[in-house]
Design an enzyme around this catalytic site. Sequence first.
Site, short mmCIF file in Angstrom:
data_model
loop_
_atom_site.label_atom_id
_atom_site.label_comp_id
_atom_site.label_asym_id
_atom_site.label_seq_id
_atom_site.Cartn_x
_atom_site.Cartn_y
_atom_site.Cartn_z
N MET A 52 0.80 -1.23 0.00
CA MET A 52 0.00 0.00 0.00
C MET A 52 0.83 1.28 0.00
O MET A 52 0.27 2.37 -0.03
CB MET A 52 -0.96 0.02 1.19
CG MET A 52 -0.31 -0.12 2.56
SD MET A 52 0.30 1.43 3.28
CE MET A 52 -1.23 2.31 3.52
N TYR A 53 2.17 1.18 0.02
CA TYR A 53 3.01 2.39 -0.08
C TYR A 53 2.98 2.89 -1.51
O TYR A 53 3.27 2.15 -2.43
CB TYR A 53 4.45 2.09 0.30
CG TYR A 53 4.74 1.75 1.73
CD1 TYR A 53 3.78 1.86 2.73
CD2 TYR A 53 5.99 1.28 2.11
CE1 TYR A 53 4.05 1.54 4.06
CE2 TYR A 53 6.27 0.95 3.43
CZ TYR A 53 5.31 1.07 4.38
OH TYR A 53 5.60 0.74 5.69
N SER A 54 2.64 4.15 -1.81
CA SER A 54 2.23 5.14 -0.85
C SER A 54 0.84 5.64 -1.23
O SER A 54 0.67 6.68 -1.83
CB SER A 54 3.24 6.29 -0.85
OG SER A 54 3.52 6.68 -2.20
N GLU A 64 3.25 2.02 -5.49
CA GLU A 64 4.25 2.90 -6.11
C GLU A 64 5.67 2.58 -5.63
O GLU A 64 6.61 2.53 -6.42
CB GLU A 64 3.91 4.37 -5.82
CG GLU A 64 2.68 4.89 -6.55
CD GLU A 64 1.37 4.48 -5.89
OE1 GLU A 64 0.31 4.61 -6.56
OE2 GLU A 64 1.40 4.04 -4.72
#
Length: 315
Positions: A52-54, A64
């Site tokens: 889930m970054y970012s 990403e």
Amino acid sequence: MEHRSLGRSGLTVPPIVFGGNVFGWTLDKAASHRILDQLVEVGLTAIDTADMYSAWAPGNQGGESESIIGDWLAARGNRSRVTIFTKVGMKMGNGREGLSPAWIREEVDASLKRLRTDVIDLYQAHKDDPETPLEDTLGTFAELVQAGKVRAIGASNYTAPRLRQALETSARLGLPRYESLQPHYNLMERAGFEAELGPLCQEQGLGVVNYYALASGFLSGKYRSEADFGKSARGGGMAKYLTPRGKAVLGALDAVAGELSATPAQVALAWLRAKPAITAPIASATSAAQVDDLVKAAKLVLPAEAVAKLDAASA
């Protein structure tokens, strides 16, 4: 550079793990690749990221950071020189989250594709999912280990009772266990880890790679008054630390740093490294100078009296 074993995973890590949350957030692709090149050059070769970054940054959906790392690995052809940690479970930009078997299976393949690798060294449950039975989550992780997609598994943001329950479940069913924990722990945030999680990790032989090692930058000494809050995107969250206790911690960091010709940030990281339960703290950097600071922190050894001074100030 010295390496430490991460639990019983068979993995070893340098004294500091690099936090990849900055990739695709405060660093664009080109700047991220320069930092990654420097990290390999200086020997800080363990990189922690998450699916889930970012997602929190405007215009991002998650993935990403992994994609930037994957592009770099493909361009440099140096996968064997780095240890890659990533995570699953927190909300992606599309709103999907959790540790259900279906989501883990889907997301591990997505992470492998973004990272452009055949295997993830450490795959971590980013947070507990009480809606999914531990047997299902751990059984799915076992499938990934058996398939060669994952070398070892770890947990992040688990309470001590749930972590113990997960370890007991793995033992009872003969499944791979969480070999590491990624908790919130630093000089300003001690109680939650030291009361139960730290002793449990030591008892069970788990590695610990703690996040927010510098309390979002507070322990660097950058934020000493409300006037300093505008110095970065994280400045707005510093008010909770700028208390009499926080100022006492900064004072102790300044004193020890002065005695050792170091910086407060280097001392704060060295304090963590001196703790028996900690394998390696996670820290980020957005410039070459900050990476150099991490290298110095990785080599700094605090005298016992310095550790005691920091313990007292932050108690």
